[in-house]
Write an enzyme that holds these catalytic residues in place. Sequence first.
Site, short mmCIF file in Angstrom:
data_model
loop_
_atom_site.label_atom_id
_atom_site.label_comp_id
_atom_site.label_asym_id
_atom_site.label_seq_id
_atom_site.Cartn_x
_atom_site.Cartn_y
_atom_site.Cartn_z
N LYS A 171 0.85 -1.19 0.00
CA LYS A 171 0.00 0.00 0.00
C LYS A 171 0.88 1.24 0.00
O LYS A 171 1.70 1.43 0.92
CB LYS A 171 -0.89 0.00 1.25
CG LYS A 171 -1.99 -1.03 1.23
CD LYS A 171 -3.09 -0.63 0.26
CE LYS A 171 -4.20 -1.66 0.24
NZ LYS A 171 -5.18 -1.38 -0.84
N ASP A 200 -0.04 -0.34 -4.76
CA ASP A 200 -1.42 0.14 -4.83
C ASP A 200 -1.50 1.46 -4.07
O ASP A 200 -1.28 1.48 -2.85
CB ASP A 200 -2.34 -0.91 -4.19
CG ASP A 200 -3.80 -0.54 -4.25
OD1 ASP A 200 -4.14 0.50 -4.86
OD2 ASP A 200 -4.62 -1.31 -3.70
N GLU A 252 -11.30 -1.95 -9.39
CA GLU A 252 -12.04 -2.39 -8.20
C GLU A 252 -13.17 -1.42 -7.89
O GLU A 252 -14.12 -1.78 -7.21
CB GLU A 252 -11.11 -2.53 -7.00
CG GLU A 252 -10.60 -1.21 -6.46
CD GLU A 252 -9.65 -1.40 -5.27
OE1 GLU A 252 -8.49 -1.73 -5.51
OE2 GLU A 252 -10.10 -1.20 -4.13
N ASP A 275 -14.18 -6.74 -8.91
CA ASP A 275 -14.38 -7.45 -7.63
C ASP A 275 -15.76 -8.11 -7.70
O ASP A 275 -16.76 -7.41 -7.97
CB ASP A 275 -14.31 -6.46 -6.47
CG ASP A 275 -14.33 -7.16 -5.12
OD1 ASP A 275 -13.37 -7.01 -4.36
OD2 ASP A 275 -15.33 -7.86 -4.84
N HIS A 302 -10.00 -8.36 -8.24
CA HIS A 302 -9.78 -7.80 -6.91
C HIS A 302 -10.57 -8.68 -5.95
O HIS A 302 -11.67 -9.13 -6.29
CB HIS A 302 -10.33 -6.37 -6.91
CG HIS A 302 -10.22 -5.66 -5.60
ND1 HIS A 302 -11.25 -5.62 -4.68
CD2 HIS A 302 -9.21 -4.95 -5.07
CE1 HIS A 302 -10.86 -4.89 -3.63
NE2 HIS A 302 -9.63 -4.47 -3.85
N GLU A 335 -5.68 -12.27 -4.59
CA GLU A 335 -5.48 -11.27 -3.54
C GLU A 335 -5.91 -11.88 -2.20
O GLU A 335 -7.03 -12.36 -2.05
CB GLU A 335 -6.30 -10.01 -3.83
CG GLU A 335 -6.17 -8.99 -2.72
CD GLU A 335 -6.57 -7.59 -3.13
OE1 GLU A 335 -7.45 -7.44 -4.00
OE2 GLU A 335 -5.99 -6.62 -2.58
CA CA Z 1 -6.70 -1.89 -4.41
#
Ligand code: CA
Length: 382
Positions: A171, A200, A252, A275, A302, A335
């Site tokens: 992140k 991300d 996403e 997602d 996602h 993920e």
């Molecule tokens: Ca993400």
Amino acid sequence: MKIANVDIFVLKTSLDHPFAFSQGWVHQRSATLVRISTDNGLVGWGEAFAQGLEPPEIAAAAIEHAFKPLVMGCNPLDTGVLWHKMYAHSRDFGRKGTIVSAISAIDIALWDIAGQFYSQPIYQLLGGAQRTRIKPYATGFYRVKGKHEASRLAKEALDHRKAGFCAMKVKLGFGIDDDMEVMSAINSALDDPSIELMVDTNHAYGRSEALTLGRALEAYNIRWYEEPVVPEDIASYQALRAQLNIPIAGGENEHTHYGFNQLFQLQALDIAQPDVGSCGGITAMQYITAMAHANGVQVNPHVWGAAIAQAASLQVIAALPVTHHSLFPTQPILEYDQSFHPFRQQLIDSAWAINDGFVDIPDSPGLGISVNMDVITEFCTE
Ligand code: CA
């Protein structure tokens, strides 16, 4: 067979240790679950996407007031018929966001019922398994202070490797200097080019800063650069794709084949990340995947939420064809968020174990899970 009932469960619990991604502090875990029962005794489970800042009551209200009345008494095997019925009914107030997540939850539950009805895992109904196991990647590296956590995050990378992960997503989006400090520390700590890294920023930057960060990241071997800018800014997605050597990922926060159509037509993505809990469920995931392939875009879903959304994602990924075929194609990776989530693994009887670097895809009927009602009772708020 008819749909006899639609029950909605809103689960919430506050976190003892809040954590941050670039868009804010996450203080609670939440989920919107749906249970559809049929008149002949089948039960299917679904889940609507609820990210860390999203109140789960919104999807619950949409299911209760907009979609439950539409599907009650219908044939649950009519997955496509009911998807279009729900989408068309909500077009003038939906099309994006939580309304589509609510459709997703119902759609997933219907596929769970269909799998049980035909005694097949969902992936079989989607055309069969392209793979029976999938390499997971650790999503983590959240902040607990906000900035200057590079050494702690480097240690976290080593923990993920020790837990069996060969890929991890970092992140970023906490300021470019801080981001690069973190990347440098993680890269040095791992000191292993066989570990795949993704980044991300959760759309923390505008085009110029996203480009600056992307250029700095080109020093590392990054599998993808996720949500570099806000989802509305398709022109910047295009520009970053043209100017960076790192594949650009996103989606996403996009919904249905209608939403992804724009991204594909404008060649905004290398990797699409719908997602299943928010893109419109398993039905929409099929449409989006077909469109991605026709436009030469890879799909790597996602995956978020509690165990039901994870289970649905596993079924979808099992059936997902690769976009660019070869003897050794790039396979999708799973993920696997590593942040604390009490009703993720506890919600089902079998957890997603990592064996030899892979997660096995359940092959029992439907979603292939058994939901633990005690956990729902414990965390249910309404
Ligand atoms: Ca993400």
